[in-house]
Design a protein around this motif. Sequence first.
Motif, PDB file in Angstrom:
ATOM      1  N   HIS A   1      -4.152   0.566  -6.158  1.00  0.00           N
ATOM      2  CA  HIS A   1      -4.047   1.542  -5.073  1.00  0.00           C
ATOM      3  C   HIS A   1      -3.063   2.659  -5.408  1.00  0.00           C
ATOM      4  N   SER A   2      -2.761   2.799  -6.680  1.00  0.00           N
ATOM      5  CA  SER A   2      -1.816   3.817  -7.125  1.00  0.00           C
ATOM      6  C   SER A   2      -2.550   4.954  -7.826  1.00  0.00           C
TER       7      SER A   2
ATOM      8  N   ALA B   1       2.609   1.790  -3.325  1.00  0.00           N
ATOM      9  CA  ALA B   1       1.649   2.006  -4.409  1.00  0.00           C
ATOM     10  C   ALA B   1       1.470   3.491  -4.720  1.00  0.00           C
TER      11      ALA B   1
ATOM     12  N   LYS C   1      -4.412   4.074 -11.147  1.00  0.00           N
ATOM     13  CA  LYS C   1      -5.411   3.006 -11.124  1.00  0.00           C
ATOM     14  C   LYS C   1      -6.462   3.139 -12.228  1.00  0.00           C
TER      15      LYS C   1
ATOM     16  N   ARG D   1       0.831  -1.207   0.000  1.00  0.00           N
ATOM     17  CA  ARG D   1       0.000   0.000   0.000  1.00  0.00           C
ATOM     18  C   ARG D   1       0.867   1.260   0.000  1.00  0.00           C
TER      19      ARG D   1
ATOM     20  N   ILE E   1      -1.110  -3.310  -6.109  1.00  0.00           N
ATOM     21  CA  ILE E   1      -0.313  -2.082  -6.119  1.00  0.00           C
ATOM     22  C   ILE E   1      -0.864  -1.107  -7.158  1.00  0.00           C
ATOM     23  N   HIS E   2      -1.170  -1.617  -8.347  1.00  0.00           N
ATOM     24  CA  HIS E   2      -1.720  -0.754  -9.396  1.00  0.00           C
ATOM     25  C   HIS E   2      -3.064  -0.163  -8.978  1.00  0.00           C
TER      26      HIS E   2
END
Length: 444
Positions: free
Chosen positions: A163-164, A137, A167, A134, A160-161
């Motif tokens: 929560h980036s 991210a 997204k 997290r 990760i993607h």
Amino acid sequence: MVGETGFDSPVSQRLTTLPFTLEKVVDCLSAIKVIQQKKIDLVIASDQLPDATTLEFIQQVGRHNPAPPLVIASPDACVEDAVAAIHAGASDFIAGNITLERLNTLLERQPVVDEGSGPIAASDASRSLLAMARQVAGTDTTVLITGNSGTGKEVLARFIHQHSPRKAQTFIALNCAAIPENLLEAELFGYVKGAFTGAYTSRPGKFELANEGTLFLDEIGEIAGSLQAKLLRVLQEREVERIGSHQSIRLNIRIIAATNQDLARQVSEGMFREDLFYRLNVFPLHCLPLKERRGDILPLACHFLARTGRNLHFSPAAQQMLLNHGWPGNARELENVVQRALVMTTGNSIQPEALMLPETHPQPDTAPDTHQAARSDKLHKRSRTLEQEHIINTLLLHKGHRTRTAETLGITTRTLRNKLADIRRQGIDIEALIAQSKTTDEPR
């Protein structure tokens, strides 16, 4: 919250600080309506509902697909009530009023389940890994995910993607081991019309397709040496040229790589470029095998079961068999076992024989195996190295702040101090690393 659950004032205040919406209803009928209309992550219910017994309520909640975790709270229950509730399908049972301490313990025991097919983290190790994921991210830092096959590396990459800041953009996954060497270059970089025999039209590569988003390169250790140099240039320059073209295309992209190989060993053996390894290994995350995070086994099994849409549950004996198994194939093997059990089960309870797993028995004592001892010692050293890398990365992420680092790692500050002392005894200057990290982060 269903019925009168016996919350005291500090607990009510704590609930207002948690990152979820609290729904309060008074009876079974109202609770079922809410569960049908909304995604509920956790149900805490009294055992004194006006329109249903505890077992009736558990059965009705269990009919929902997927059924949310259910905790029964009772001010004066006996052991028999708790056992009956758990066997009926409740996730947990709390006797007496719910204090702040009990609430915190309860929340820690509930699996962390991401939307869709995201990570399930019930064990301490998985929770720590997810917390690190997290945090990274929110940046564009390149991530290298290591772990055995079937441990969920791609699931973690998608987490990760999702929560980036990227997204809303594309997530492209490419398994480098699944594509022949002579085709992988075209898959990665694309090509223009006429670049080679059969190139009848121009085609973008994965780097272009993932531009503004995230590119996940799985099994990165399988890339041939001739292609590693080209990949390194793209990562360094953040631009790509299609095969047969001299026009550079600028990239704004997040790279996540994964491997089940020991890349450091491959570097020492000359099989993987050292400069590419360090370009990828900016922020390492390690997925442990399932046998080393046994707290995830039952939540994962229930997750795979819920995805099938069938209203089934594992019998206590089946649960014990799942916990006893060694899971050499990790989560992928567990998913296959659940699918197999569905075929073999005709009722609503999955029994041990439906799992078709070998019986596990304690192994008799044998004479010491010097080769096995050497392998175990090597594995212990490798695990210790990974742990120390994880601690240092977390410490640098928090700019040397010990308390925040300990909280992220899920350990006490005293334990952190002891582990840092061990790292210093190996000649690693932790304070210098922190100072260097702060200097690097300062604007120029």
